[in-house]
Design an enzyme around this catalytic site. Structure first.
Site, PDB file in Angstrom:
ATOM      1  N   GLU A 268       0.780  -1.149  -0.064  1.00  0.00           N
ATOM      2  CA  GLU A 268      -0.231  -0.059   0.113  1.00  0.00           C
ATOM      3  C   GLU A 268       0.988   1.256   0.005  1.00  0.00           C
ATOM      4  O   GLU A 268       0.780   1.900   0.924  1.00  0.00           O
ATOM      5  CB  GLU A 268      -0.839   0.057   1.014  1.00  0.00           C
TER       6      GLU A 268
ATOM      7  N   GLU B  19      -6.503  -7.858  -0.387  1.00  0.00           N
ATOM      8  CA  GLU B  19      -7.131  -7.878   0.873  1.00  0.00           C
ATOM      9  C   GLU B  19      -8.416  -7.611   0.994  1.00  0.00           C
ATOM     10  O   GLU B  19      -8.692  -6.767   0.318  1.00  0.00           O
ATOM     11  CB  GLU B  19      -6.279  -6.819   1.652  1.00  0.00           C
TER      12      GLU B  19
HETATM   13  C1  GAL Z   1      -4.395  -2.539   4.983  1.00  0.00           C
HETATM   14  C2  GAL Z   1      -2.875  -2.986   5.055  1.00  0.00           C
HETATM   15  C3  GAL Z   1      -2.842  -4.211   5.830  1.00  0.00           C
HETATM   16  C4  GAL Z   1      -3.418  -4.334   7.214  1.00  0.00           C
HETATM   17  C5  GAL Z   1      -5.168  -4.023   6.748  1.00  0.00           C
HETATM   18  C6  GAL Z   1      -5.776  -3.808   7.927  1.00  0.00           C
HETATM   19  O1  GAL Z   1      -4.460  -0.982   4.947  1.00  0.00           O
HETATM   20  O2  GAL Z   1      -2.461  -3.369   3.735  1.00  0.00           O
HETATM   21  O3  GAL Z   1      -1.513  -4.582   6.237  1.00  0.00           O
HETATM   22  O4  GAL Z   1      -3.227  -3.196   7.964  1.00  0.00           O
HETATM   23  O5  GAL Z   1      -5.076  -2.739   5.995  1.00  0.00           O
HETATM   24  O6  GAL Z   1      -7.149  -3.705   7.561  1.00  0.00           O
END
Ligand code: GAL
Length: 631
Positions: free
Chosen positions: A142, A314
């Site tokens: 990110e 994610e």
């Molecule tokens: C994203 C990040 C992850 C984790 C996640 C939690 O922004 O890439 O590492 O922190 O959020 O929701």
């Protein structure tokens, strides 16, 4: 589409890994994303590598049949690096260093850190580049998260000066391009130019725009350095990166040009809570997410991605820890989000994360397993989604409507909003949402994209219009809607000599002679619509298309081109879009506001974001078993 999960073997005892891998496979997962935060375990001290644990973790996961997406760990430089070069940390807009103790504390312009990042990337890539279990790479994590795309460090200042010299050649031409005669801001050399953060009142918008472009280029260059190493050491593997929601700190079209697949991180409930949705929507969709949040990003990033290849790296599986309030998804939502990504063409949905870690910053963030390793509700939903996917046959999405968006457009509206909240990104979101409420497939395209095959193109707010877009709109046979501020600036933020919409004047058949922005409560009321926020006074040959009861014209028309003179929001943009979609001959039927459609191949997907349970019938005989034509 594959399903996967983000896994941190370094969080758990080695004896647990085989069971985790077995459960992942049992849940229908085929991919596992690892390694992106593990630098301190891979290299506990400069030059001393501890590969053993990672070798074994990879072997366990691969042995269970999972394909590994390996992260480069550069988002979390360990303490020993910061101690060795304390000036590698980013400096925030107020001039304060961003300390060690979380993540993303590096400055993109620090050459010493760039060397370290390249070194660790090469080390990991050499170690695992030809491992049969490693199927793809993710660079860093990110870019820009926690407001880190911009750094106001001395390294950034030196690099910015070089960037300006490359772009403008001489200080004189920079002065002219920026209009620095105003307020005696003229420079005699590039060495005199500072970053735009600590000026007394606002800095020159051209100065900010240059800095936004520069900062974006620094992110892209940092990523490219890793991509080049990965391509050398791990040929044949896809390279991806995980972009974020409603985030515009760098130009994703530029970044994606270097990647095989553009990923993004989907947190519909967190985004609903944190971004500009009404209080009503925040309550009503608290457990589902607004029906357009995930889809908007699916379509945006598909449009950014080279060859249209994109994924969800994610996926929220339960409550997150970082929003103002963190509700749980309704039963079924994780499955719905997964299938929706499929309907929009994702190659992968990877849940974040496997198991909730009981310590540190994200201890309240759900996983597919609870901290005690018992299954959380999303585990069964992942399994259900895997079973659903096995019955689906793919197919290309139908091309219907396109929305044009560029990152510089959003930077410009942030730099000079001229009215509270007037953002190009949200203008694009509103147009997208209006099209989706008519049940249409929408693609979000860059201004230089090919428009063939679409029936309707919307340019919600595009201050700088590239020549390529003018040419493709001129040759375009469908309906066009152009929104306010489009064509209103040149490359360096100057108003064009012919006034807005500049290069679009012929298409619009009018010139904007005055622009106003309006506070809430002001507007033009028409039949079934209220136009708000902004008002461009247009003069020319265009004819009124939507006139308010007070006689003011909110939307103009010339041939197949409409000019929306008010801000693309609310019932106004819904009415404009509906008229344009009908003129374009699209099958536009207003849907209930919680239902969205997506056509892929011969399948029509309908997603219901209402929290109430409903029963539906479909198919000619109402049996629920439609033929492929009416499914
Ligand atoms: C994203 C990040 C992850 C984790 C996640 C939690 O922004 O890439 O590492 O922190 O959020 O929701």
């Amino acid at each position: 589409m594959e399903l996967g999960v983000c896994y941190y073997p370094e969080h758990w005892p080695e004896s647990r890994w085989p069971e985790d891998a077995r459960l992942m496979v049992q849940a229908g997962l085929t991919r596992v994303r690892i390694g992106e935060f593990a630098w301190s375990r891979i290299e506990p001290e400069q030059g001393r590598f501890d590969w053993g644990w990672l070798d074994r973790a990879i072997d366990v996961l691969h042995g269970a049949g999972l394909g590994i997406i390996m992260g480069t760990p550069t988002a979390t430089p360990p303490k020993w690096i910061v101690d060795a070069m304390p000036d590698m940390v980013a400096i925030d807009r107020d001039g304060k260093p961003r300390g060690f103790g979380s993540r993303r504390h590096y400055c993109f312009s620090h050459t010493g850190y760039a060397r370290e990042a390249a070194r660790i990337t090469r080390a990991v890539a050499e170690r695992y580049g030809s491992h049969p279990g490693v199927v793809a790479w993710q660079t860093d994590n990110e870019y820009g998260c926690h407001d880190t795309a911009q750094s106001f460090s001395s390294a950034a200042r030196a690099a910015f000066r070089r960037w300006l010299a490359d772009r403008y050649g001489t200080a004189l031409s920079l002065n002219q391009a920026w209009g620095n005669v105003f307020w005696s801001m003229e420079y005699r050399s590039f060495d005199e130019i500072d970053l735009p953060n600590l000026t007394v009142t606002e800095a020159n918008p051209a100065h900010w725009l240059a800095f936004r472009r520069f900062s974006s280029d620094q992110v892209v260059a940092f990523n490219r350095a890793q991509v080049e190493i990965l391509r050398q050491c791990s040929p044949g593997r896809d390279i991806t990166h995980n972009a974020m929601g409603f985030y515009t700190g760098y130009d994703h079209h530029d970044l994606a040009a270097d990647l095989d697949v553009l990923g993004w991180d989907s947190y519909p409930l967190g985004f609903l809570e944190m971004f500009r949705f009404s209080e009503d929507d925040k309550r009503r969709f608290a457990h589902q997410g607004h029906p357009d949040i995930a889809a908007f990003h699916h379509d945006l990033y598909r449009g950014c991605a080279r060859g249209g290849r994109w994924s969800v790296l994610e996926q929220q599986p339960g409550p997150v820890n970082w929003a103002r309030h963190n509700p749980a998804p309704l039963p079924g939502m994780v499955r719905l989000w997964t299938l929706e990504a499929y309907a929009h063409g994702a190659e992968l949905v990877s849940y974040f994360r496997w198991r909730q870690f009981p310590q540190a910053q994200e201890q309240m963030h759900a996983g597919l397993l609870r901290p005690d390793a018992s299954p959380a509700p999303a585990l069964a939903e992942a399994r259900a989604a895997a079973d659903d996917l096995a019955t689906l046959t793919g197919g290309a999405p139908a091309k219907q409507a396109a929305v044009i968006f560029s990152y510089p457009a959003e930077w410009m509206t942030q730099i000079q909003p001229q009215g509270d909240g007037k953002s190009a990104l949200w203008a694009a979101f509103n147009c997208y949402s209006a099209l989706r409420r008519l049940g249409l497939n929408v693609d979000i395209l860059s201004p230089d994209a090919n428009l063939d095959g679409y029936a309707l193109v919307i340019v919600p707010c595009l201050p700088i219009v590239p020549d390529a877009l003018v040419a493709s709109l001129q040759g375009f046979k469908g309906e066009v809607v152009i929104g306010p501020r489009s064509g209103s600036r040149g490359d360096d933020f100057a108003i064009p000599p012919t006034l807005a919409p500049g290069k679009l004047e012929q298409l619009v058949a009018g010139r904007v002679v005055l622009s106003e922005s309006w506070r809430p409560g002001l507007g033009i009321e028409g039949e079934g619509w209220l136009a708000t926020g902004w008002f461009d006074h247009l003069e020319g040959e265009a004819t009124p298309d939507m006139t308010g009861i007070d006689g003011r014209v909110a939307c103009w028309k010339h041939g197949r081109v409409r000019y929306a003179a008010c801000w693309p929001e609310g019932s106004f943009i819904e009415a404009v879009v509906e008229r344009a979609a009908r003129d374009a001959g699209l099958p536009a039927e207003p849907l209930p506001d919680h239902i969205r459609h997506r056509r892929r191949g011969d399948t029509l997907f309908a997603f219901d974001y209402e929290s109430a349970e409903v029963s539906i019938t479909c198919g000619k005989d109402g049996s629920g078993r439609g033929s492929s034509a009416d499914r």
